[in-house]
Design a protein around this motif. Structure first.
Motif, short mmCIF file in Angstrom:
data_model
loop_
_atom_site.label_atom_id
_atom_site.label_comp_id
_atom_site.label_asym_id
_atom_site.label_seq_id
_atom_site.Cartn_x
_atom_site.Cartn_y
_atom_site.Cartn_z
N GLN A 150 0.83 -1.20 0.00
CA GLN A 150 0.00 0.00 0.00
C GLN A 150 0.87 1.25 0.00
O GLN A 150 0.55 2.24 -0.67
N LEU A 151 1.96 1.23 0.73
CA LEU A 151 2.89 2.37 0.73
C LEU A 151 3.51 2.55 -0.66
O LEU A 151 3.59 3.68 -1.17
N GLN A 152 3.91 1.45 -1.28
CA GLN A 152 4.49 1.53 -2.62
C GLN A 152 3.49 2.10 -3.61
O GLN A 152 3.82 2.95 -4.43
N ARG A 153 2.25 1.63 -3.55
CA ARG A 153 1.23 2.11 -4.48
C ARG A 153 0.95 3.60 -4.27
O ARG A 153 0.67 4.33 -5.24
N ALA A 154 1.02 4.06 -3.04
CA ALA A 154 0.81 5.49 -2.77
C ALA A 154 1.92 6.32 -3.39
O ALA A 154 1.68 7.36 -4.01
N VAL A 155 3.17 5.86 -3.24
CA VAL A 155 4.30 6.58 -3.82
C VAL A 155 4.21 6.56 -5.34
O VAL A 155 4.47 7.57 -6.02
N GLU A 156 3.85 5.41 -5.91
CA GLU A 156 3.69 5.31 -7.36
C GLU A 156 2.59 6.25 -7.86
O GLU A 156 2.73 6.87 -8.93
N ALA A 157 1.50 6.36 -7.10
CA ALA A 157 0.41 7.24 -7.50
C ALA A 157 0.89 8.68 -7.59
O ALA A 157 0.55 9.41 -8.54
N LEU A 158 1.70 9.10 -6.64
CA LEU A 158 2.21 10.47 -6.64
C LEU A 158 3.25 10.69 -7.73
O LEU A 158 3.24 11.72 -8.41
N ALA A 159 4.15 9.72 -7.89
CA ALA A 159 5.24 9.86 -8.86
C ALA A 159 4.78 9.60 -10.29
O ALA A 159 5.41 10.05 -11.24
N GLY A 160 3.68 8.86 -10.44
CA GLY A 160 3.17 8.56 -11.78
C GLY A 160 3.94 7.48 -12.51
O GLY A 160 3.85 7.37 -13.73
N VAL A 161 4.71 6.66 -11.78
CA VAL A 161 5.47 5.56 -12.40
C VAL A 161 5.36 4.33 -11.51
O VAL A 161 5.08 4.42 -10.31
N ARG A 162 5.56 3.16 -12.11
CA ARG A 162 5.65 1.93 -11.35
C ARG A 162 7.09 1.76 -10.84
O ARG A 162 8.05 2.12 -11.53
N LEU A 163 7.22 1.21 -9.64
CA LEU A 163 8.52 1.05 -9.03
C LEU A 163 8.83 -0.43 -8.85
O LEU A 163 7.93 -1.26 -8.74
N HIS A 164 10.10 -0.74 -8.83
CA HIS A 164 10.54 -2.12 -8.63
C HIS A 164 10.25 -2.53 -7.18
O HIS A 164 10.75 -1.91 -6.24
N LYS A 165 9.45 -3.57 -7.04
CA LYS A 165 8.96 -3.96 -5.72
C LYS A 165 10.08 -4.25 -4.73
O LYS A 165 10.10 -3.71 -3.61
N GLN A 166 11.04 -5.08 -5.10
CA GLN A 166 12.09 -5.46 -4.16
C GLN A 166 13.02 -4.29 -3.85
O GLN A 166 13.44 -4.11 -2.70
#
Length: 325
Positions: A255-271
Protein backbone atom coordinates in the motif's frame (compact mmCIF):
# COMPACT_ATOMS: atom_id res chain seq x y z
CA UNK A 1 -4.53 32.44 -1.11
CA UNK A 2 -4.99 29.15 -2.90
CA UNK A 3 -4.72 25.64 -1.47
CA UNK A 4 -3.73 22.44 -3.23
CA UNK A 5 -5.03 19.80 -0.82
CA UNK A 6 -3.76 16.34 -1.75
CA UNK A 7 -4.77 12.85 -0.63
CA UNK A 8 -4.07 9.34 -1.92
CA UNK A 9 -7.13 7.08 -2.03
CA UNK A 10 -7.30 3.60 -3.53
CA UNK A 11 -3.97 4.09 -5.30
CA UNK A 12 -5.02 7.38 -6.89
CA UNK A 13 -3.63 10.86 -6.14
CA UNK A 14 -6.56 13.10 -5.33
CA UNK A 15 -6.97 16.86 -5.12
CA UNK A 16 -9.74 18.78 -3.37
CA UNK A 17 -11.73 21.08 -5.67
CA UNK A 18 -14.77 23.29 -5.46
CA UNK A 19 -16.63 23.01 -8.79
CA UNK A 20 -18.03 26.45 -9.59
CA UNK A 21 -17.49 27.26 -5.90
CA UNK A 22 -20.30 24.87 -5.13
CA UNK A 23 -22.99 26.10 -2.78
CA UNK A 24 -20.82 28.59 -0.95
CA UNK A 25 -22.68 31.53 0.52
CA UNK A 26 -23.15 34.67 -1.55
CA UNK A 27 -20.75 36.47 0.77
CA UNK A 28 -18.12 33.78 0.32
CA UNK A 29 -18.51 33.91 -3.45
CA UNK A 30 -18.06 37.67 -3.50
CA UNK A 31 -14.99 37.49 -1.29
CA UNK A 32 -13.33 34.72 -3.31
CA UNK A 33 -14.23 36.02 -6.79
CA UNK A 34 -10.87 37.71 -7.30
CA UNK A 35 -9.14 34.39 -6.68
CA UNK A 36 -11.29 32.11 -8.82
CA UNK A 37 -11.94 34.24 -11.86
CA UNK A 38 -14.26 31.63 -13.42
CA UNK A 39 -17.18 29.97 -11.64
CA UNK A 40 -17.83 27.34 -14.34
CA UNK A 41 -14.72 25.21 -13.88
CA UNK A 42 -13.17 23.16 -11.10
CA UNK A 43 -11.29 25.47 -8.77
CA UNK A 44 -8.90 25.03 -5.88
CA UNK A 45 -10.15 26.31 -2.50
CA UNK A 46 -9.23 29.99 -2.43
CA UNK A 47 -9.95 33.27 -0.76
CA UNK A 48 -8.46 36.66 0.17
CA UNK A 49 -6.60 37.52 3.35
CA UNK A 50 -8.92 39.39 5.70
CA UNK A 51 -8.43 41.45 8.84
CA UNK A 52 -9.86 38.61 10.93
CA UNK A 53 -7.06 36.29 9.78
CA UNK A 54 -4.08 36.47 12.11
CA UNK A 55 -1.67 35.08 9.49
CA UNK A 56 -1.70 34.04 5.84
CA UNK A 57 -1.78 30.39 6.82
CA UNK A 58 -4.61 30.97 9.26
CA UNK A 59 -6.55 32.66 6.48
CA UNK A 60 -5.91 29.76 4.15
CA UNK A 61 -7.08 27.22 6.71
CA UNK A 62 -10.22 29.25 7.34
CA UNK A 63 -11.07 29.47 3.63
CA UNK A 64 -10.50 25.77 3.01
CA UNK A 65 -12.70 24.81 5.96
CA UNK A 66 -15.43 27.28 4.96
CA UNK A 67 -15.52 26.12 1.33
CA UNK A 68 -14.96 22.38 1.75
CA UNK A 69 -15.50 21.49 5.41
CA UNK A 70 -11.92 20.17 5.58
CA UNK A 71 -9.60 21.03 8.45
CA UNK A 72 -5.97 21.01 7.39
CA UNK A 73 -3.03 19.57 9.26
CA UNK A 74 0.16 19.58 7.17
CA UNK A 75 0.52 22.85 5.21
CA UNK A 76 3.52 24.44 3.51
CA UNK A 77 3.85 27.54 1.38
CA UNK A 78 4.26 26.75 -2.29
CA UNK A 79 4.79 29.85 -4.44
CA UNK A 80 3.45 33.34 -5.09
CA UNK A 81 1.52 33.57 -8.35
CA UNK A 82 1.24 36.97 -9.98
CA UNK A 83 1.44 36.65 -13.75
CA UNK A 84 0.35 39.65 -15.79
CA UNK A 85 -2.80 37.88 -17.01
CA UNK A 86 -3.89 37.10 -13.44
CA UNK A 87 -6.79 39.54 -13.22
CA UNK A 88 -9.90 39.81 -11.07
CA UNK A 89 -13.30 39.55 -12.74
CA UNK A 90 -16.03 42.18 -13.02
CA UNK A 91 -15.78 45.98 -13.37
CA UNK A 92 -12.61 47.70 -12.29
CA UNK A 93 -10.47 44.65 -13.00
CA UNK A 94 -7.13 44.62 -11.23
CA UNK A 95 -4.11 42.41 -11.05
CA UNK A 96 -4.33 39.71 -8.39
CA UNK A 97 -1.51 38.05 -6.48
CA UNK A 98 -2.06 34.70 -4.83
CA UNK A 99 0.10 32.74 -2.42
CA UNK A 100 -0.23 29.04 -3.14
CA UNK A 101 -0.03 26.38 -0.44
CA UNK A 102 0.42 22.62 -0.52
CA UNK A 103 -1.57 20.69 2.06
CA UNK A 104 -1.64 16.93 2.70
CA UNK A 105 -4.73 15.21 4.02
CA UNK A 106 -6.64 11.94 4.05
CA UNK A 107 -9.86 11.55 2.15
CA UNK A 108 -11.17 8.58 4.10
CA UNK A 109 -13.75 9.62 6.68
CA UNK A 110 -13.79 13.27 5.64
CA UNK A 111 -17.19 14.92 5.33
CA UNK A 112 -17.10 17.59 2.65
CA UNK A 113 -19.21 20.73 2.64
CA UNK A 114 -21.14 22.17 -0.29
CA UNK A 115 -20.14 20.80 -3.69
CA UNK A 116 -16.51 20.16 -2.77
CA UNK A 117 -15.12 17.02 -4.36
CA UNK A 118 -12.00 14.93 -4.43
CA UNK A 119 -10.80 14.38 -8.00
CA UNK A 120 -7.95 12.32 -9.41
CA UNK A 121 -5.25 14.84 -10.31
CA UNK A 122 -4.57 12.96 -13.55
CA UNK A 123 -7.98 14.21 -14.63
CA UNK A 124 -6.17 17.50 -15.24
CA UNK A 125 -2.77 16.06 -16.28
CA UNK A 126 -3.32 12.73 -18.08
CA UNK A 127 0.14 12.90 -19.67
CA UNK A 128 1.74 12.68 -16.22
CA UNK A 129 0.54 9.13 -15.41
CA UNK A 130 3.04 6.53 -16.69
CA UNK A 131 1.97 3.69 -14.40
CA UNK A 132 0.51 1.79 -17.35
CA UNK A 133 3.17 2.88 -19.78
CA UNK A 134 3.64 5.95 -21.93
CA UNK A 135 0.33 7.88 -22.07
CA UNK A 136 -1.23 7.88 -25.53
CA UNK A 137 -1.88 11.61 -25.34
CA UNK A 138 1.85 12.24 -25.73
CA UNK A 139 1.68 10.90 -29.27
CA UNK A 140 -0.59 13.84 -30.10
CA UNK A 141 1.68 16.30 -28.32
CA UNK A 142 4.97 15.39 -29.99
CA UNK A 143 4.18 16.59 -33.52
CA UNK A 144 3.09 20.15 -32.57
CA UNK A 145 6.05 20.33 -30.18
CA UNK A 146 8.48 19.58 -32.98
CA UNK A 147 6.70 21.99 -35.31
CA UNK A 148 6.98 24.73 -32.68
CA UNK A 149 10.66 23.94 -32.12
CA UNK A 150 11.37 24.24 -35.84
CA UNK A 151 9.51 27.55 -36.19
CA UNK A 152 12.02 29.67 -34.28
CA UNK A 153 13.25 32.80 -36.04
CA UNK A 154 16.93 31.99 -35.64
CA UNK A 155 19.03 28.88 -35.44
CA UNK A 156 19.82 29.60 -31.81
CA UNK A 157 16.13 29.94 -30.98
CA UNK A 158 15.28 26.74 -32.83
CA UNK A 159 18.01 24.90 -30.93
CA UNK A 160 16.81 26.28 -27.59
CA UNK A 161 13.22 25.34 -28.36
CA UNK A 162 14.20 21.83 -29.39
CA UNK A 163 16.22 21.31 -26.23
CA UNK A 164 13.39 22.62 -24.10
CA UNK A 165 10.89 20.23 -25.70
CA UNK A 166 13.25 17.26 -25.48
CA UNK A 167 14.05 17.81 -21.81
CA UNK A 168 10.47 18.55 -20.75
CA UNK A 169 8.80 15.69 -22.61
CA UNK A 170 11.58 13.12 -22.73
CA UNK A 171 11.88 13.07 -26.53
CA UNK A 172 14.60 11.41 -28.63
CA UNK A 173 15.45 8.85 -25.99
CA UNK A 174 15.83 11.39 -23.17
CA UNK A 175 14.63 10.10 -19.81
CA UNK A 176 11.24 11.29 -18.61
CA UNK A 177 11.54 13.41 -15.45
CA UNK A 178 8.51 13.12 -13.18
CA UNK A 179 9.31 16.49 -11.56
CA UNK A 180 8.99 18.63 -14.73
CA UNK A 181 5.22 18.88 -14.39
CA UNK A 182 5.08 22.67 -14.45
CA UNK A 183 7.57 22.94 -17.34
CA UNK A 184 5.40 20.62 -19.43
CA UNK A 185 2.20 22.49 -18.66
CA UNK A 186 3.82 25.88 -19.31
CA UNK A 187 5.09 24.69 -22.68
CA UNK A 188 1.68 23.33 -23.69
CA UNK A 189 0.17 26.66 -22.61
CA UNK A 190 2.76 28.70 -24.52
CA UNK A 191 2.14 26.77 -27.72
CA UNK A 192 -1.61 27.08 -27.24
CA UNK A 193 -2.47 23.41 -26.87
CA UNK A 194 -4.39 23.62 -23.56
CA UNK A 195 -7.81 25.19 -23.05
CA UNK A 196 -6.54 27.87 -20.67
CA UNK A 197 -4.33 29.35 -23.40
CA UNK A 198 -7.28 29.71 -25.75
CA UNK A 199 -9.45 31.09 -22.97
CA UNK A 200 -6.77 33.67 -22.14
CA UNK A 201 -6.54 34.73 -25.79
CA UNK A 202 -3.12 33.18 -26.35
CA UNK A 203 -3.15 31.51 -29.74
CA UNK A 204 0.47 30.49 -29.51
CA UNK A 205 1.95 28.65 -32.47
CA UNK A 206 -0.20 25.54 -32.15
CA UNK A 207 -2.94 24.90 -34.67
CA UNK A 208 -6.54 24.55 -33.58
CA UNK A 209 -6.58 20.97 -34.79
CA UNK A 210 -3.76 20.18 -32.35
CA UNK A 211 -5.60 21.49 -29.28
CA UNK A 212 -5.76 18.81 -26.61
CA UNK A 213 -9.14 17.47 -25.60
CA UNK A 214 -7.49 15.44 -22.85
CA UNK A 215 -6.90 17.20 -19.56
CA UNK A 216 -9.69 19.05 -17.77
CA UNK A 217 -9.11 22.83 -17.61
CA UNK A 218 -9.51 24.66 -14.31
CA UNK A 219 -10.63 28.10 -13.21
CA UNK A 220 -8.22 31.03 -13.55
CA UNK A 221 -4.63 29.73 -13.36
CA UNK A 222 -5.43 26.93 -10.94
CA UNK A 223 -4.10 24.19 -13.23
CA UNK A 224 -0.74 25.98 -13.22
CA UNK A 225 -0.88 26.11 -9.41
CA UNK A 226 -1.75 22.41 -9.28
CA UNK A 227 1.14 21.60 -11.61
CA UNK A 228 3.49 23.48 -9.29
CA UNK A 229 2.21 21.50 -6.31
CA UNK A 230 2.55 18.14 -8.07
CA UNK A 231 6.14 18.95 -9.02
CA UNK A 232 6.92 20.04 -5.46
CA UNK A 233 5.42 16.91 -3.93
CA UNK A 234 7.11 14.58 -6.43
CA UNK A 235 10.43 16.13 -5.55
CA UNK A 236 9.74 16.17 -1.84
CA UNK A 237 8.94 12.47 -1.45
CA UNK A 238 12.48 11.74 -2.63
CA UNK A 239 14.15 13.32 0.37
CA UNK A 240 11.54 13.78 3.11
CA UNK A 241 9.02 11.26 4.49
CA UNK A 242 5.98 13.46 3.89
CA UNK A 243 4.11 10.49 2.44
CA UNK A 244 3.23 9.40 5.99
CA UNK A 245 0.76 12.30 6.10
CA UNK A 246 -1.20 10.53 3.37
CA UNK A 247 -1.26 7.05 4.89
CA UNK A 248 -3.54 5.55 7.56
CA UNK A 249 -2.07 4.58 10.92
CA UNK A 250 -1.46 1.02 9.74
CA UNK A 251 -0.75 -0.17 6.20
CA UNK A 252 1.16 -2.74 4.18
CA UNK A 253 4.39 -2.14 2.31
CA UNK A 254 2.51 -2.71 -0.94
CA UNK A 255 0.00 0.00 0.00
CA UNK A 256 2.89 2.37 0.73
CA UNK A 257 4.49 1.53 -2.62
CA UNK A 258 1.23 2.11 -4.48
CA UNK A 259 0.81 5.49 -2.77
CA UNK A 260 4.30 6.58 -3.82
CA UNK A 261 3.69 5.31 -7.36
CA UNK A 262 0.41 7.24 -7.50
CA UNK A 263 2.21 10.47 -6.64
CA UNK A 264 5.24 9.86 -8.86
CA UNK A 265 3.17 8.56 -11.78
CA UNK A 266 5.47 5.56 -12.40
CA UNK A 267 5.65 1.93 -11.35
CA UNK A 268 8.52 1.05 -9.03
CA UNK A 269 10.54 -2.12 -8.63
CA UNK A 270 8.96 -3.96 -5.72
CA UNK A 271 12.09 -5.46 -4.16
CA UNK A 272 14.17 -2.30 -4.59
CA UNK A 273 11.42 -0.26 -2.98
CA UNK A 274 11.12 -2.56 0.02
CA UNK A 275 14.88 -2.73 0.43
CA UNK A 276 15.14 1.06 0.56
CA UNK A 277 12.27 1.39 3.02
CA UNK A 278 13.87 -1.18 5.31
CA UNK A 279 17.41 0.22 4.98
CA UNK A 280 16.22 3.69 5.90
CA UNK A 281 14.26 2.45 8.88
CA UNK A 282 11.08 4.24 7.90
CA UNK A 283 8.59 1.70 9.20
CA UNK A 284 8.11 -0.92 11.89
CA UNK A 285 5.76 -3.85 12.14
CA UNK A 286 2.66 -3.53 14.33
CA UNK A 287 2.27 -7.26 14.93
CA UNK A 288 -1.01 -7.37 13.02
CA UNK A 289 -1.84 -9.16 9.80
CA UNK A 290 -4.01 -7.49 7.16
CA UNK A 291 -6.16 -10.01 5.29
CA UNK A 292 -8.25 -7.62 3.15
CA UNK A 293 -5.48 -7.10 0.61
CA UNK A 294 -7.01 -8.78 -2.43
CA UNK A 295 -4.18 -11.32 -2.26
CA UNK A 296 -2.16 -13.08 0.41
CA UNK A 297 -2.37 -11.72 3.97
CA UNK A 298 0.34 -9.12 4.63
CA UNK A 299 2.09 -7.78 7.69
CA UNK A 300 0.82 -4.40 8.86
CA UNK A 301 3.43 -1.70 9.37
CA UNK A 302 3.43 1.91 10.56
CA UNK A 303 5.85 4.77 10.32
CA UNK A 304 8.36 4.79 13.17
CA UNK A 305 7.79 7.53 15.72
CA UNK A 306 11.16 9.08 14.91
CA UNK A 307 10.11 9.45 11.27
CA UNK A 308 6.84 11.12 12.19
CA UNK A 309 8.57 13.55 14.56
CA UNK A 310 11.57 14.35 12.39
CA UNK A 311 10.28 15.78 9.11
CA UNK A 312 13.82 16.46 7.98
CA UNK A 313 14.63 12.76 8.03
CA UNK A 314 15.49 11.05 4.72
CA UNK A 315 12.62 10.25 2.41
CA UNK A 316 12.21 7.35 0.05
CA UNK A 317 15.21 8.43 -2.04
CA UNK A 318 13.48 8.05 -5.39
CA UNK A 319 13.94 7.49 -8.26
CA UNK A 320 13.81 3.78 -7.65
CA UNK A 321 14.27 1.50 -10.63
CA UNK A 322 11.00 1.07 -12.45
CA UNK A 323 9.30 -2.28 -12.64
CA UNK A 324 10.38 -4.29 -15.63
CA UNK A 325 6.88 -5.39 -16.57
Amino acid sequence: MTAVVVAVTQDQPRVLVTPGQGRASAADRRMARAELGSAALDALPSGPLEHRHRTLEAGLRAWVEAQTGTRLDYVEQLYTFGDRDRMSSGPGRSRVLSIGYLALAQEAGSALAGDALWHDWYRYFPWEDWRRGRPAVLDRVEKPLRRWAGAGDTRAERTARKERAIVAFGLDGTAWSDERVLERYELLYEIGLVAEARRDGLAGEGRAVDALQEGQPMAADHRRILATAIARLRGKIKYRPVVFELMPAGFTLLQLQRAVEALAGVRLHKQNFRRLVEQQGLVEETGHIITATGGRPAREVRFREEVVLERLAPGLRLPIARASE
